[in-house]
Design an enzyme around this catalytic site. Structure first.
Site, PDB file in Angstrom:
ATOM      1  N   ARG A   1      33.862  41.412  33.173  1.00 46.56           N
ATOM      2  CA  ARG A   1      32.843  41.329  33.989  1.00 46.56           C
ATOM      3  C   ARG A   1      33.896  40.240  34.669  1.00 46.56           C
ATOM      4  O   ARG A   1      34.047  38.858  34.419  1.00 46.56           O
ATOM      5  CB  ARG A   1      31.782  40.814  33.172  1.00 46.56           C
ATOM      6  CG  ARG A   1      30.776  40.781  34.200  1.00 46.56           C
ATOM      7  CD  ARG A   1      29.591  40.038  33.305  1.00 46.56           C
ATOM      8  NE  ARG A   1      28.640  39.435  33.988  1.00 46.56           N
ATOM      9  CZ  ARG A   1      28.308  38.060  34.178  1.00 46.56           C
ATOM     10  NH1 ARG A   1      29.285  37.285  34.180  1.00 46.56           N
ATOM     11  NH2 ARG A   1      27.232  37.848  35.063  1.00 46.56           N
TER      12      ARG A   1
ATOM     13  N   LYS B   1      34.814  30.913  34.772  1.00 46.11           N
ATOM     14  CA  LYS B   1      34.627  29.963  33.590  1.00 46.11           C
ATOM     15  C   LYS B   1      34.863  28.605  33.398  1.00 46.11           C
ATOM     16  O   LYS B   1      35.597  28.313  33.530  1.00 46.11           O
ATOM     17  CB  LYS B   1      33.697  30.627  31.618  1.00 46.11           C
ATOM     18  CG  LYS B   1      33.135  31.433  32.795  1.00 46.11           C
ATOM     19  CD  LYS B   1      32.417  32.437  31.028  1.00 46.11           C
ATOM     20  CE  LYS B   1      31.282  33.364  31.286  1.00 46.11           C
ATOM     21  NZ  LYS B   1      31.013  34.471  30.045  1.00 46.11           N
TER      22      LYS B   1
HETATM   23  C1  YH5 Z   1      29.605  37.307  29.373  1.00 47.13           C
HETATM   24  O1  YH5 Z   1      30.361  36.694  29.112  1.00 47.13           O
HETATM   25  N1  YH5 Z   1      28.028  35.787  31.391  1.00 47.13           N
HETATM   26  S1  YH5 Z   1      26.302  34.771  33.339  1.00 47.13           S
HETATM   27  C2  YH5 Z   1      29.707  29.374  33.659  1.00 47.13           C
HETATM   28  C3  YH5 Z   1      30.301  29.749  34.798  1.00 47.13           C
HETATM   29  C4  YH5 Z   1      31.164  30.845  35.162  1.00 47.13           C
HETATM   30  C5  YH5 Z   1      30.420  32.064  35.018  1.00 47.13           C
HETATM   31  C6  YH5 Z   1      30.827  27.238  34.072  1.00 47.13           C
HETATM   32  N2  YH5 Z   1      26.784  37.040  32.027  1.00 47.13           N
HETATM   33  C7  YH5 Z   1      28.081  36.431  30.465  1.00 47.13           C
HETATM   34  O2  YH5 Z   1      29.119  34.317  34.504  1.00 47.13           O
HETATM   35  N3  YH5 Z   1      26.896  38.804  30.285  1.00 47.13           N
HETATM   36  C8  YH5 Z   1      27.101  36.009  31.607  1.00 47.13           C
HETATM   37  O3  YH5 Z   1      30.879  28.107  35.356  1.00 47.13           O
HETATM   38  C9  YH5 Z   1      27.267  37.452  30.553  1.00 47.13           C
HETATM   39  N4  YH5 Z   1      29.211  38.500  29.372  1.00 47.13           N
HETATM   40  C10 YH5 Z   1      28.001  39.655  29.107  1.00 47.13           C
HETATM   41  N5  YH5 Z   1      27.986  40.780  28.395  1.00 47.13           N
HETATM   42  C11 YH5 Z   1      27.981  33.200  32.857  1.00 47.13           C
HETATM   43  C12 YH5 Z   1      28.494  33.015  34.219  1.00 47.13           C
HETATM   44  C13 YH5 Z   1      28.937  31.811  34.181  1.00 47.13           C
HETATM   45  C14 YH5 Z   1      28.778  30.500  33.505  1.00 47.13           C
END
Ligand code: YH5
Length: 280
Positions: A260, A226
């Site tokens: 996750r 993230k």
């Molecule tokens: C979460 O934290 N996150 S989708 C932006 C990024 C990298 C990764 C800019 N679904 C979560 O993974 N479900 C997502 O870099 C989730 N908890 C739960 N429970 C977003 C994601 C991501 C977004």
């Protein structure tokens, strides 16, 4: 504590790994690598799922809606078309808990009927009909905090006390779920790193994790790759592993029970080391 995930059960007395599988064509980390001819490619998907399972994923989280900052919503039928064949294919082949990352009631019902074991909703079952649909599946639900909607959530989010507000929100959602018949024992809470939060908010939430764990529900966190890592380290997507593992270590040491991640093997090792140290 044992979480009953449909036909499978998950012992949460040790920290667990949830592997991320993106079924969206615009995923910034998978960049559509699981796609061919406008559809998720089931062979590639199965190979990815098998590798994550072999690497030690306890749960595979399948998402058909992009929730990255700025993402546009997807039609419910499109989400079903992306997610259902994937759920079916994995459920038939692998002994793993399948989680569906969705806010759509129809996706929850259909996925549960085809072998999913957990509902992961970044909108905490706030869509009309979502609480009822989730309750009817009998599956555990992860309630995540988000301020706003993905399209606009990173536009100047403001909190007076981010830890308190996130905790209160999650407790309210948990109470709504419990009164609709979702047993307390089936709920997990997630502070939602990056969902309507500045870097400062994310770091403050991280320091507050022991307090969230103290609410008494199992806590799940997603920090892998993230932008909070990028902001500290100035690294692009592929170079964020060490940052993510540092956060996974801190989360597990704060008592978080599910992490996750896109990087299953390394995260699994981190959680095993933290668990070994923390065990009496
Ligand atoms: C979460 O934290 N996150 S989708 C932006 C990024 C990298 C990764 C800019 N679904 C979560 O993974 N479900 C997502 O870099 C989730 N908890 C739960 N429970 C977003 C994601 C991501 C977004």
């Amino acid at each position: 504590m044992i979480l009953q995930c449909g036909a499978r059960s998950l012992d949460l007395s040790i920290p667990r790994v949830m592997g991320v599988i993106n079924l969206t064509p615009d995923s910034f980390s998978d960049a559509g690598t699981l796609w061919r001819d406008d559809r998720p490619d089931l062979d590639r998907l199965l190979r990815r799922a098998e590798r994550m399972h072999a690497d030690g994923a306890d749960i595979l989280d399948l998402g058909g809606e992009s929730t990255r900052p700025g993402a546009v919503p997807v039609a419910e039928q499109e989400e079903i078309d992306r997610v259902l064949p994937a759920v079916e294919a994995i459920a038939r082949r692998l002994d793993v808990i399948i989680s569906v990352d969705t806010s759509a009631p129809a996706v929850m019902s259909a996925a549960a009927a085809h072998g999913a074991g957990l509902i992961n909703d970044v909108r905490s079952l706030s869509r009309p009909g979502a609480v009822v649909a989730a309750a009817a599946t009998g599956l555990p639900v992860c309630l995540m905090h988000m301020r706003g909607e993905p399209g606009t959530m990173q536009k100047d989010p403001v909190y007076e006390d981010v830890c308190a507000e996130v905790g209160e929100f999650l407790l309210q959602r948990a109470a709504s779920c419990e009164s609709a018949g979702i047993a307390r024992e089936r709920l997990l809470l997630d502070p939602g790193f990056g969902f309507g939060k500045t870097l400062a908010h994310n770091l403050e939430l991280f320091r507050g994790l022991p307090g969230l764990v103290g609410l008494g529900y199992p806590v799940l966190v997603g920090v892998s790759r993230k932008s909070m890592i990028a902001r500290i380290l100035q690294r692009d997507t592929r170079q964020r592993l060490a940052g993510g593992l540092a956060l996974a270590t801190l989360a597990a040491n704060a008592g978080v029970t599910v992490v996750r991640t896109h990087d299953v093997r390394a995260t699994r090792d981190v959680l095993a080391m933290v668990a070994a140290v923390r065990r009496e």
